[in-house]
Design an enzyme around this catalytic site. Structure first.
Site, mmCIF file in Angstrom:
data_model
loop_
_atom_site.group_PDB
_atom_site.id
_atom_site.type_symbol
_atom_site.label_atom_id
_atom_site.label_comp_id
_atom_site.label_asym_id
_atom_site.label_seq_id
_atom_site.Cartn_x
_atom_site.Cartn_y
_atom_site.Cartn_z
ATOM 1 N N ASN A 1 1.036 2.677 16.334
ATOM 2 C CA ASN A 1 0.743 2.831 14.922
ATOM 3 C C ASN A 1 0.764 4.302 14.507
ATOM 4 O O ASN A 1 0.144 5.135 15.175
ATOM 5 C CB ASN A 1 -0.639 2.214 14.653
ATOM 6 C CG ASN A 1 -0.869 1.880 13.212
ATOM 7 O OD1 ASN A 1 -0.439 2.604 12.322
ATOM 8 N ND2 ASN A 1 -1.554 0.790 12.969
ATOM 9 N N GLN B 1 -2.470 -9.830 7.578
ATOM 10 C CA GLN B 1 -2.656 -9.850 6.132
ATOM 11 C C GLN B 1 -1.355 -10.440 5.583
ATOM 12 O O GLN B 1 -0.357 -9.752 5.478
ATOM 13 C CB GLN B 1 -2.924 -8.439 5.608
ATOM 14 C CG GLN B 1 -4.238 -7.878 6.145
ATOM 15 C CD GLN B 1 -4.295 -6.379 6.030
ATOM 16 O OE1 GLN B 1 -3.474 -5.682 6.612
ATOM 17 N NE2 GLN B 1 -5.257 -5.883 5.282
ATOM 18 N N GLY C 1 -3.916 -8.159 1.158
ATOM 19 C CA GLY C 1 -4.020 -6.767 1.569
ATOM 20 C C GLY C 1 -2.842 -6.255 2.380
ATOM 21 O O GLY C 1 -2.884 -5.147 2.898
ATOM 22 N N GLN C 2 -1.768 -7.038 2.466
ATOM 23 C CA GLN C 2 -0.592 -6.600 3.232
ATOM 24 C C GLN C 2 -0.007 -5.353 2.583
ATOM 25 O O GLN C 2 0.344 -5.352 1.414
ATOM 26 C CB GLN C 2 0.443 -7.719 3.267
ATOM 27 C CG GLN C 2 1.640 -7.414 4.131
ATOM 28 C CD GLN C 2 2.676 -8.533 4.068
ATOM 29 O OE1 GLN C 2 2.991 -9.017 2.987
ATOM 30 N NE2 GLN C 2 3.190 -8.927 5.214
ATOM 31 N N VAL D 1 2.596 -3.393 4.044
ATOM 32 C CA VAL D 1 4.024 -3.269 4.333
ATOM 33 C C VAL D 1 4.622 -4.666 4.218
ATOM 34 O O VAL D 1 4.139 -5.596 4.873
ATOM 35 C CB VAL D 1 4.262 -2.690 5.747
ATOM 36 C CG1 VAL D 1 5.752 -2.644 6.073
ATOM 37 C CG2 VAL D 1 3.651 -1.294 5.860
ATOM 38 N N HIS E 1 6.419 -6.834 5.484
ATOM 39 C CA HIS E 1 7.057 -7.321 6.714
ATOM 40 C C HIS E 1 5.926 -7.935 7.533
ATOM 41 O O HIS E 1 4.904 -7.286 7.752
ATOM 42 C CB HIS E 1 7.673 -6.139 7.470
ATOM 43 C CG HIS E 1 8.564 -6.528 8.608
ATOM 44 N ND1 HIS E 1 9.793 -5.940 8.802
ATOM 45 C CD2 HIS E 1 8.430 -7.410 9.611
ATOM 46 C CE1 HIS E 1 10.362 -6.448 9.876
ATOM 47 N NE2 HIS E 1 9.532 -7.353 10.391
ATOM 48 N N HIS F 1 3.366 -8.670 10.074
ATOM 49 C CA HIS F 1 2.924 -7.885 11.221
ATOM 50 C C HIS F 1 1.500 -8.262 11.589
ATOM 51 O O HIS F 1 0.708 -8.650 10.747
ATOM 52 C CB HIS F 1 3.048 -6.377 10.980
ATOM 53 C CG HIS F 1 2.326 -5.852 9.789
ATOM 54 N ND1 HIS F 1 2.767 -6.033 8.495
ATOM 55 C CD2 HIS F 1 1.184 -5.134 9.694
ATOM 56 C CE1 HIS F 1 1.928 -5.436 7.652
ATOM 57 N NE2 HIS F 1 0.954 -4.893 8.366
ATOM 58 N N HIS G 1 -1.911 -6.892 13.448
ATOM 59 C CA HIS G 1 -2.666 -5.742 13.919
ATOM 60 C C HIS G 1 -3.440 -6.154 15.163
ATOM 61 O O HIS G 1 -4.100 -7.194 15.162
ATOM 62 C CB HIS G 1 -3.705 -5.298 12.877
ATOM 63 C CG HIS G 1 -3.130 -4.825 11.592
ATOM 64 N ND1 HIS G 1 -2.971 -3.491 11.301
ATOM 65 C CD2 HIS G 1 -2.696 -5.508 10.499
ATOM 66 C CE1 HIS G 1 -2.468 -3.371 10.091
ATOM 67 N NE2 HIS G 1 -2.284 -4.584 9.578
#
Length: 168
Positions: free
Chosen positions: A32, A89, A95-96, A98, A100, A102, A104
Site C-alpha cells: 500500500n 468497501q 466508502g470505496q 478507488v 476497482h 479491492h 484491504h
C-alpha cells in the site's frame, strides 16, 4: 537486458510491478502506498474496470478470496499479528476510494487502536479525500499522509515474496 514489467492498473492508478508481491491467474496483491498500519496491503482482480464484487466472474471471485487467505497468513506471520481486519468497501456509498474491487488486509495486535472498531474509521479515511481521528495509532488526515517511496514499498514486497516462496 530486459525491460521491467509494466505497471499494474488499479483503477486510474499505475502500481509499479515491483510492488506486486503475489500474482495468480486472476488476482494480484501489492503493498500500500499509504498504509493505515504497518503491513496494510491490498488484493484485487487483475482485470481493469471491475468496480464492484458483483462485476467479478465466478473464477475471479473465487481466486480473489483464495488469494486473500494466502496473503493474510503471510502478512500476519511477518508482523507477528494476532488477528487481521479484512475489509471490502464495495462501491462509493460504502466508502470505496478507488473504483476497482479491492480487499484491504490489515494485520492487528491487541490494543493497537484505542477502541477496536476505530480501525473502520481509519479504513474509511484511507481514500484520497478523507481522514478520521480517534485511533491510538498515528493515522493522520489524508492531506497530511505522505506517500511511501517506491524503494520502501519494493523492500516490503520483497519480504512477502520471500515468505511466500518459503511456503511452497
Amino acid at each position: 537486458m530486459s525491460s521491467p514489467p509494466p505497471p499494474f492498473k488499479f483503477g486510474p492508478f499505475d502500481v509499479p510491478a515491483s510492488t506486486v508481491f503475489y500474482s495468480s491467474s486472476e488476482t494480484s496483491a501489492f503493498v500500500n502506498l499509504r498504509p493505515i498500519v504497518p503491513g496494510h496491503v491490498l488484493v484485487c482482480p487483475k482485470r481493469s474496470g471491475v468496480k464492484r464484487l458483483r462485476d467479478l466472474t465466478d473464477a475471479e471471485y473465487e481466486d480473489l478470496w483464495r488469494t486473500v487467505r494466502k496473503v493474510q497468513e503471510v502478512v500476519e506471520d511477518l508482523y507477528e499479528a494476532s488477528a487481521s481486519n479484512v475489509a471490502v468497501q464495495d462501491g462509493i456509498g460504502a466508502g470505496q476510494s478507488v473504483p476497482h474491487v479491492h480487499v484491504h488486509i490489515l494485520p492487528r495486535s491487541d490494543g493497537d487502536f484505542e477502541r477496536n472498531d476505530d480501525v473502520y474509521s481509519a479504513i474509511e479515511g484511507w481514500g484520497p479525500w478523507r481522514g478520521e481521528e480517534g485511533a491510538r495509532m498515528d493515522v493522520p488526515d489524508d492531506g497530511d499522509r505522505k506517500d511511501r517511496t517506491v524503494a520502501d514499498m519494493e523492500e516490503e514486497a520483497g519480504k512477502y515474496r520471500s515468505l511466500l516462496a518459503s511456503q511452497k
